[in-house]
Design a protein around this motif. Structure first.
Motif, PDB file in Angstrom:
ATOM      1  N   ASP A  38       0.743  -1.168  -0.001  1.00  0.00           N
ATOM      2  CA  ASP A  38      -0.088   0.053   0.040  1.00  0.00           C
ATOM      3  C   ASP A  38       0.890   1.220   0.038  1.00  0.00           C
ATOM      4  O   ASP A  38       1.752   1.672   0.886  1.00  0.00           O
ATOM      5  CB  ASP A  38      -1.066  -0.085   1.272  1.00  0.00           C
ATOM      6  CG  ASP A  38      -1.925   1.115   0.973  1.00  0.00           C
ATOM      7  OD1 ASP A  38      -2.933   1.149   0.389  1.00  0.00           O
ATOM      8  OD2 ASP A  38      -1.276   2.269   1.659  1.00  0.00           O
ATOM      9  N   ASP A  39       0.754   1.949  -1.003  1.00  0.00           N
ATOM     10  CA  ASP A  39       1.707   3.191  -1.067  1.00  0.00           C
ATOM     11  C   ASP A  39       1.091   4.466  -0.848  1.00  0.00           C
ATOM     12  O   ASP A  39       1.442   5.645  -1.097  1.00  0.00           O
ATOM     13  CB  ASP A  39       2.076   3.362  -2.595  1.00  0.00           C
ATOM     14  CG  ASP A  39       1.193   3.541  -3.392  1.00  0.00           C
ATOM     15  OD1 ASP A  39      -0.040   3.851  -3.405  1.00  0.00           O
ATOM     16  OD2 ASP A  39       1.315   3.542  -4.852  1.00  0.00           O
ATOM     17  N   GLY A  40      -0.240   4.309   0.153  1.00  0.00           N
ATOM     18  CA  GLY A  40      -0.791   5.588   0.570  1.00  0.00           C
ATOM     19  C   GLY A  40       0.122   6.552   1.028  1.00  0.00           C
ATOM     20  O   GLY A  40      -0.046   7.896   1.304  1.00  0.00           O
ATOM     21  N   ARG A  41       1.026   6.179   1.988  1.00  0.00           N
ATOM     22  CA  ARG A  41       1.723   7.099   2.686  1.00  0.00           C
ATOM     23  C   ARG A  41       2.784   7.615   2.010  1.00  0.00           C
ATOM     24  O   ARG A  41       3.427   9.058   2.118  1.00  0.00           O
ATOM     25  CB  ARG A  41       2.801   6.557   3.902  1.00  0.00           C
ATOM     26  CG  ARG A  41       1.890   6.305   5.196  1.00  0.00           C
ATOM     27  CD  ARG A  41       2.462   5.854   6.506  1.00  0.00           C
ATOM     28  NE  ARG A  41       1.838   5.927   7.632  1.00  0.00           N
ATOM     29  CZ  ARG A  41       1.871   5.026   8.692  1.00  0.00           C
ATOM     30  NH1 ARG A  41       2.842   4.048   8.438  1.00  0.00           N
ATOM     31  NH2 ARG A  41       1.301   5.290   9.855  1.00  0.00           N
ATOM     32  N   ILE A  42       3.063   7.148   0.666  1.00  0.00           N
ATOM     33  CA  ILE A  42       4.030   7.751  -0.102  1.00  0.00           C
ATOM     34  C   ILE A  42       3.262   9.010  -0.856  1.00  0.00           C
ATOM     35  O   ILE A  42       3.700  10.023  -1.204  1.00  0.00           O
ATOM     36  CB  ILE A  42       4.800   6.870  -1.250  1.00  0.00           C
ATOM     37  CG1 ILE A  42       5.285   5.617  -0.614  1.00  0.00           C
ATOM     38  CG2 ILE A  42       5.717   7.377  -2.024  1.00  0.00           C
ATOM     39  CD1 ILE A  42       6.056   4.509  -1.338  1.00  0.00           C
ATOM     40  N   LEU A  46       3.333  13.519  -1.491  1.00  0.00           N
ATOM     41  CA  LEU A  46       3.755  14.160  -2.794  1.00  0.00           C
ATOM     42  C   LEU A  46       3.408  15.664  -2.862  1.00  0.00           C
ATOM     43  O   LEU A  46       4.126  16.274  -3.262  1.00  0.00           O
ATOM     44  CB  LEU A  46       2.768  13.322  -3.808  1.00  0.00           C
ATOM     45  CG  LEU A  46       3.487  11.995  -4.117  1.00  0.00           C
ATOM     46  CD1 LEU A  46       2.446  11.467  -5.156  1.00  0.00           C
ATOM     47  CD2 LEU A  46       4.755  11.986  -4.575  1.00  0.00           C
ATOM     48  N   PRO A  47       2.339  16.224  -2.349  1.00  0.00           N
ATOM     49  CA  PRO A  47       1.882  17.636  -2.536  1.00  0.00           C
ATOM     50  C   PRO A  47       3.373  18.470  -1.879  1.00  0.00           C
ATOM     51  O   PRO A  47       3.495  19.448  -2.359  1.00  0.00           O
ATOM     52  CB  PRO A  47       0.607  17.867  -1.625  1.00  0.00           C
ATOM     53  CG  PRO A  47       0.088  16.530  -1.620  1.00  0.00           C
ATOM     54  CD  PRO A  47       0.979  15.579  -1.598  1.00  0.00           C
ATOM     55  N   THR A  48       3.617  18.041  -0.748  1.00  0.00           N
ATOM     56  CA  THR A  48       4.762  18.796  -0.296  1.00  0.00           C
ATOM     57  C   THR A  48       6.138  18.602  -1.079  1.00  0.00           C
ATOM     58  O   THR A  48       6.633  19.722  -1.458  1.00  0.00           O
ATOM     59  CB  THR A  48       5.279  18.192   1.285  1.00  0.00           C
ATOM     60  OG1 THR A  48       4.271  18.607   2.148  1.00  0.00           O
ATOM     61  CG2 THR A  48       6.613  18.735   1.717  1.00  0.00           C
ATOM     62  N   LEU A  49       6.504  17.288  -1.389  1.00  0.00           N
ATOM     63  CA  LEU A  49       7.717  17.093  -2.325  1.00  0.00           C
ATOM     64  C   LEU A  49       7.547  17.973  -3.696  1.00  0.00           C
ATOM     65  O   LEU A  49       8.562  18.470  -4.180  1.00  0.00           O
ATOM     66  CB  LEU A  49       7.941  15.718  -2.512  1.00  0.00           C
ATOM     67  CG  LEU A  49       8.369  14.941  -1.262  1.00  0.00           C
ATOM     68  CD1 LEU A  49       8.575  13.460  -1.491  1.00  0.00           C
ATOM     69  CD2 LEU A  49       9.295  15.525  -0.291  1.00  0.00           C
ATOM     70  N   SER A  50       6.417  17.746  -4.673  1.00  0.00           N
ATOM     71  CA  SER A  50       6.264  18.201  -5.626  1.00  0.00           C
ATOM     72  C   SER A  50       6.254  19.900  -5.636  1.00  0.00           C
ATOM     73  O   SER A  50       6.989  20.428  -6.482  1.00  0.00           O
ATOM     74  CB  SER A  50       4.639  17.980  -6.122  1.00  0.00           C
ATOM     75  OG  SER A  50       4.657  16.636  -6.250  1.00  0.00           O
ATOM     76  N   LEU A  88       6.032   8.042  -8.837  1.00  0.00           N
ATOM     77  CA  LEU A  88       5.081   8.845  -8.496  1.00  0.00           C
ATOM     78  C   LEU A  88       5.247  10.175  -8.645  1.00  0.00           C
ATOM     79  O   LEU A  88       4.641  11.084  -9.137  1.00  0.00           O
ATOM     80  CB  LEU A  88       4.508   8.597  -7.210  1.00  0.00           C
ATOM     81  CG  LEU A  88       3.772   7.243  -6.723  1.00  0.00           C
ATOM     82  CD1 LEU A  88       3.422   7.055  -5.036  1.00  0.00           C
ATOM     83  CD2 LEU A  88       2.592   7.384  -7.327  1.00  0.00           C
ATOM     84  N   LEU A  89       6.617  10.705  -8.581  1.00  0.00           N
ATOM     85  CA  LEU A  89       6.961  12.134  -8.881  1.00  0.00           C
ATOM     86  C   LEU A  89       7.260  12.383 -10.329  1.00  0.00           C
ATOM     87  O   LEU A  89       7.323  13.418 -10.759  1.00  0.00           O
ATOM     88  CB  LEU A  89       8.304  12.392  -8.079  1.00  0.00           C
ATOM     89  CG  LEU A  89       8.165  12.896  -6.786  1.00  0.00           C
ATOM     90  CD1 LEU A  89       9.361  13.034  -5.962  1.00  0.00           C
ATOM     91  CD2 LEU A  89       7.376  14.135  -6.369  1.00  0.00           C
ATOM     92  N   GLY A  90       7.232  11.118 -10.987  1.00  0.00           N
ATOM     93  CA  GLY A  90       7.525  11.300 -12.534  1.00  0.00           C
ATOM     94  C   GLY A  90       9.102  11.489 -12.675  1.00  0.00           C
ATOM     95  O   GLY A  90       9.351  12.043 -13.912  1.00  0.00           O
ATOM     96  N   ALA A  91      10.093  11.357 -11.795  1.00  0.00           N
ATOM     97  CA  ALA A  91      11.430  11.675 -11.837  1.00  0.00           C
ATOM     98  C   ALA A  91      12.289  10.797 -11.057  1.00  0.00           C
ATOM     99  O   ALA A  91      11.731  10.473 -10.095  1.00  0.00           O
ATOM    100  CB  ALA A  91      11.927  13.106 -11.705  1.00  0.00           C
ATOM    101  N   PRO A  92      13.242  10.251 -11.272  1.00  0.00           N
ATOM    102  CA  PRO A  92      14.150   9.627 -10.540  1.00  0.00           C
ATOM    103  C   PRO A  92      14.291  10.019  -9.330  1.00  0.00           C
ATOM    104  O   PRO A  92      14.709  11.380  -9.044  1.00  0.00           O
ATOM    105  CB  PRO A  92      15.346   9.085 -11.364  1.00  0.00           C
ATOM    106  CG  PRO A  92      15.359  10.154 -12.419  1.00  0.00           C
ATOM    107  CD  PRO A  92      13.946  10.705 -12.546  1.00  0.00           C
TER     108      PRO A  92
END
Ligand SMILES: Nc1ncnc2c1ncn2[C@@H]1O[C@H](COP(=O)(O)OP(=O)(O)O)[C@@H](O)[C@H]1O
Ligand SMILES: O=C(OP(=O)(O)O)[C@H](O)COP(=O)(O)O
Length: 399
Positions: A38-42, A46-50, A88-92
């Motif tokens: 389950d990747d819910g926590r990842i 994402l909003p913060t990282l993006s 998920l970020l679309g970048a390595p």
């Protein structure tokens, strides 16, 4: 007391600055394959990282995974998480094979603006969870050296007085990330004046963690429904035999005490699904909660209990649910969790689901996440918040 948030940091400008983000990437892994189940926590971070990536920061992410004992342990490596985060970020995502050593330093030094690195599991280092301030502080110094600013977006870990959560923010300009901010906003609706009836449903396996919460919640709630692994310590306190079910013998007296003072607010299972073994294909039957055979263990609440819990839930105007009602990972023992979750989705109450496993259960059972008011990424953290405790990770962000 004020807490600055990510927008304040972005307004200052982060382009070219190294931003150390504490995330809670403690995701469930398949015991056999090691795959992320389950990747819910990842996704939640994402909003913060993006936002940081878009603003051109050099983003250094750190997290724990599981509970390794202060030394490297391959089964708890964050490497698979780096892969998923990159997708998920679309970048390595650059992965550092240690947390603060040579590999980590090279990884951080090699970041271009807008790139992301993930450090290896924080808990591979004794200093992360040490009770000794100096030992934690020394590790925090090493971590803080990787950032010009610090963002806490690890809501699931804000109740831990750990180096990356508590000591690093004392060493760097610090803000709350988008996830932490949203979690606190939502949970504060439950601690203010919740609309009544207020029903809390508790389950899961971390029994002793949750007893203090029950104590704190009892005066506030109208109904407290207890299932999951923790119900057996209560059933024992009522004088019933529980076979080989999960039991915390030393907590039986505390449970007895709680039941005596609960003014009838606590509802316990009247029937349970009892199995021969802790296995997906174990032989099992529904038995009365006061008649669990000595060689069997309870792995789910029974249908009569689900109906009783659902009736209580249907009356509620505010609901907080933490902890699966059974071993939902095994289909034979998932009906209780499904029944309770579906009952919650049918109400028009404001509902909050707390806990990594509870949130994972909602998704694994294919339930519509949007039918819940909020799905929290923190189980222990949301419970301690509701308890009114000072959370080290939140306190450390206050100025
Ligand atoms: N009757 C039971 N016996 C053993 N384990 C159980 C039982 N009921 C639930 N569990 C387990 O509890 C775990 C979740 O517990 P916990 O970590 O306390 O929840 P959360 O992460 O939602 O706070 C699940 O993996 C589930 O299989
Ligand atoms: O999974 C977590 O907590 P949770 O199961 O209470 O939601 C957090 O990642 C914290 O992990 P920890 O309880 O090992 O400190």
């Amino acid at each position: 007391m004020t807490i600055r948030n990510l927008d304040d940091l972005l307004a200052e400008g982060v382009s070219g600055r190294r931003v150390l983000v504490r995330a809670d990437l403690n995701v469930p892994l398949d015991k056999q394959t090691g795959d992320i189940t389950d990747d819910g926590r990842i996704r939640a971070v994402l909003p913060t990282l993006s936002a940081l990536v878009q603003a051109g920061a050099k983003v250094v992410v750190c997290s724990h995974l599981g509970r390794p004992k202060g030394a490297p342990d391959p089964q708890f490596s964050l490497r698979p998480v780096a892969g998923r985060l990159g997708e998920l970020l679309g970048a390595p995502v650059h992965f550092a094979e240690d947390t603060v050593g040579d590999s980590a330093r090279a990884c951080v030094d090699g970041l271009a603006d807008g790139q992301v690195a993930l450090l290896e599991n924080l808990r591979f280092n004794k200093g992360e969870t040490s009770k000794d301030d100096a030992e934690r502080g020394a590790f925090a110094d090493q971590l803080a050296a990787f950032g010009d600013a610090y963002v806490d977006d690890a809501f699931g870990a804000v109740h831990r007085k750990h180096a990356s959560v508590f000591d690093v923010p004392a060493r760097l300009p610090h803000v709350a990330g988008r996830l932490v901010l949203r979690e606190v906003e939502v949970l504060s609706r439950l601690t203010g004046a919740p609309e009544r009836p207020y029903v809390v449903v508790l389950g899961g396996s971390k029994v002793s963690d949750k007893l203090a919460v029950i104590e704190a919640l009892l005066p506030t709630v109208d109904r407290l429904l207890i299932g999951g692994g923790m119900c057996f310590t209560f059933l024992k306190a009522q004088g019933h035999e529980v076979g080989t079910s999960l039991l915390e013998e030393e907590m039986v007296e505390t449970c007895r005490n709680l039941l005596e003072r609960s003014e009838g607010k606590i509802m316990l299972p009247v029937d349970v699904v009892a199995a021969d073994a802790f296995a997906p294909d174990a032989a099992h039957d529904t038995v009365r909660a006061d008649g669990i055979p000595s060689h069997r263990l309870g792995l789910d609440i029974g249908p009569e209990t689900v109906a009783g819990f659902a009736a209580a839930i249907s009356q509620a105007k505010t609901i907080f649910w933490n902890g699966p009602m059974g071993v939902f990972e095994m289909p034979a023992f998932a009906a209780g969790t499904r029944g309770v979750a579906e009952a919650i989705t049918k109400t028009d109450a404001f509902s909050v689901v707390g806990g990594g496993d509870s949130a994972a259960a909602v998704r694994a059972l294919g339930l519509d996440e949007s039918s819940f008011g909020h799905i929290s990424t923190g189980g222990g953290a949301s419970l301690e918040y509701l308890e009114g405790k000072t959370l080290p990770g939140i306190a450390a962000l206050e100025d």
